[in-house]
Design a protein around this motif. Structure first.
Motif, PDB file in Angstrom:
ATOM      1  N   MET A  95       0.844  -1.207   0.000  1.00 47.08           N
ATOM      2  CA  MET A  95       0.000   0.000   0.000  1.00 47.08           C
ATOM      3  C   MET A  95       0.872   1.247   0.000  1.00 47.08           C
ATOM      4  N   HIS A  96       0.294   2.355  -0.419  1.00 45.91           N
ATOM      5  CA  HIS A  96       1.046   3.602  -0.268  1.00 45.91           C
ATOM      6  C   HIS A  96       0.183   4.648   0.426  1.00 45.91           C
ATOM      7  N   ALA A  97       0.834   5.516   1.160  1.00 44.99           N
ATOM      8  CA  ALA A  97       0.129   6.591   1.869  1.00 44.99           C
ATOM      9  C   ALA A  97       0.788   7.891   1.435  1.00 44.99           C
ATOM     10  N   ARG A 155       6.885  -3.988   7.083  1.00 45.51           N
ATOM     11  CA  ARG A 155       8.205  -4.610   6.937  1.00 45.51           C
ATOM     12  C   ARG A 155       9.175  -3.687   6.201  1.00 45.51           C
ATOM     13  N   ARG A 156       8.667  -3.048   5.129  1.00 48.11           N
ATOM     14  CA  ARG A 156       9.517  -2.115   4.380  1.00 48.11           C
ATOM     15  C   ARG A 156       8.800  -0.790   4.238  1.00 48.11           C
ATOM     16  N   LYS A 157       9.548   0.279   4.403  1.00 51.26           N
ATOM     17  CA  LYS A 157       8.949   1.609   4.239  1.00 51.26           C
ATOM     18  C   LYS A 157       9.863   2.412   3.310  1.00 51.26           C
ATOM     19  N   LEU A 158       9.251   3.116   2.362  1.00 48.55           N
ATOM     20  CA  LEU A 158      10.023   3.922   1.411  1.00 48.55           C
ATOM     21  C   LEU A 158       9.423   5.324   1.378  1.00 48.55           C
ATOM     22  N   ILE A 159      10.217   6.301   1.750  1.00 47.49           N
ATOM     23  CA  ILE A 159       9.759   7.700   1.689  1.00 47.49           C
ATOM     24  C   ILE A 159      10.176   8.243   0.325  1.00 47.49           C
TER      25      ILE A 159
END
Ligand SMILES: Cc1ncc(COP(=O)(O)O)c(C=O)c1O
Length: 249
Positions: free
Chosen positions: A1-3, A24-28
């Motif tokens: 998902m993306h926010a 688990r993974r976050k990408l800014i």
């Protein structure tokens, strides 16, 4: 998902990172200089947030590559956050005046993209003459120290000229200078009148920008002379007044 976090709003981003802390993974993801506002991302704070939340950081230097830094390295380099950037992307179609784009990152990232990015795998690679153009552009842009300084100074002056007569625009020294016209029709009328006056500046409307913030987006170049920009600012002011697009609308 993306926010999606609100424009340059670090509190909102923090809130979202907190909310998804267990992911688990976050990408800014951010532009370094925003394409429609011409303002700069808060890269130091983004780097801090990425470290705090164990996220990765992806920065698009489309509008800052070639322009910032002694050799045009970009804004991440100038601010000393380049080592925090996991996915560094940019295009050769803007300051470099050619075509094509790049992504740089760890070997693992590049191997992963080479094997998984369908847009890369299933499209033709850049032709050799384009690559040759890019290599030459890289040399030329690195050496354009004066051009970089001139453009930054001209961008500040151009903004001041618009603000002095009551237009709304973002502060900063990027060559993207938006002039908020308000509604779509006003932006289109403005752009058409500018065209007649010999000034090429397109009207940008929603959904490219938020509703109610249709704008004219000026893109300055190091090739513009001071006289040309002074003259353009005067014409823009005159046209704005005639069309009733001025202060704080
Ligand atoms: C922020 C940003 N990234 C990437 C691009 C794409 O560049 P190109 O047209 O070279 O693919 C643009 C184009 O306007 C842009 O504004």
């Amino acid at each position: 998902m993306h926010a999606r976090y609100r424009h340059n709003d670090m509190e909102h981003l923090r809130w979202l990172l907190e909310k998804h802390r267990s992911a688990r993974r976050k990408l800014i993801v951010t532009d370094a200089v925003f394409s429609m506002d011409g303002d700069a991302a808060r890269l130091l704070e983004l780097a801090e947030l990425k470290r705090e939340y164990g996220a990765m950081l992806m920065v698009d230097e489309a509008h800052s590559g070639g322009l910032y830094g002694s050799y045009g390295e970009g804004l991440c380099h100038v601010l000393g956050v380049h080592r925090d950037v996991d996915v560094h992307i940019g295009t050769f179609s803007k300051a470099f005046g050619v075509y094509g784009a790049y992504v740089s990152g760890s070997q693992t990232l590049i191997r992963w993209l080479t094997n998984k990015a369908r847009t890369l795998i299933y499209s033709t690679a850049l032709p050799p003459h384009v690559i040759a153009g890019i290599l030459r552009a890289l040399e030329l842009v690195q050496a354009e120290h004066e051009g970089r300084k001139r453009l930054a100074a001209a961008s500040v002056r151009f903004r001041s000229a618009l603000v002095n007569v009551g237009f709304r625009t973002e502060s900063g020294d990027s060559p993207i200078v938006p002039l908020i016209a308000g509604d779509n029709a006003a932006a289109l009328r403005f752009s058409e009148a500018l065209d007649v006056a010999g000034i090429a500046a397109v009207a940008i409307r929603p959904p490219t920008v938020p509703a109610g913030t249709a704008r004219i987006r000026f893109s300055l170049s190091a090739a513009h002379t001071d006289d040309e920009l002074t003259d353009a600012a005067a014409r823009i002011c005159e046209i704005g007044r005639t069309l009733g697009v001025t202060a704080g609308e």
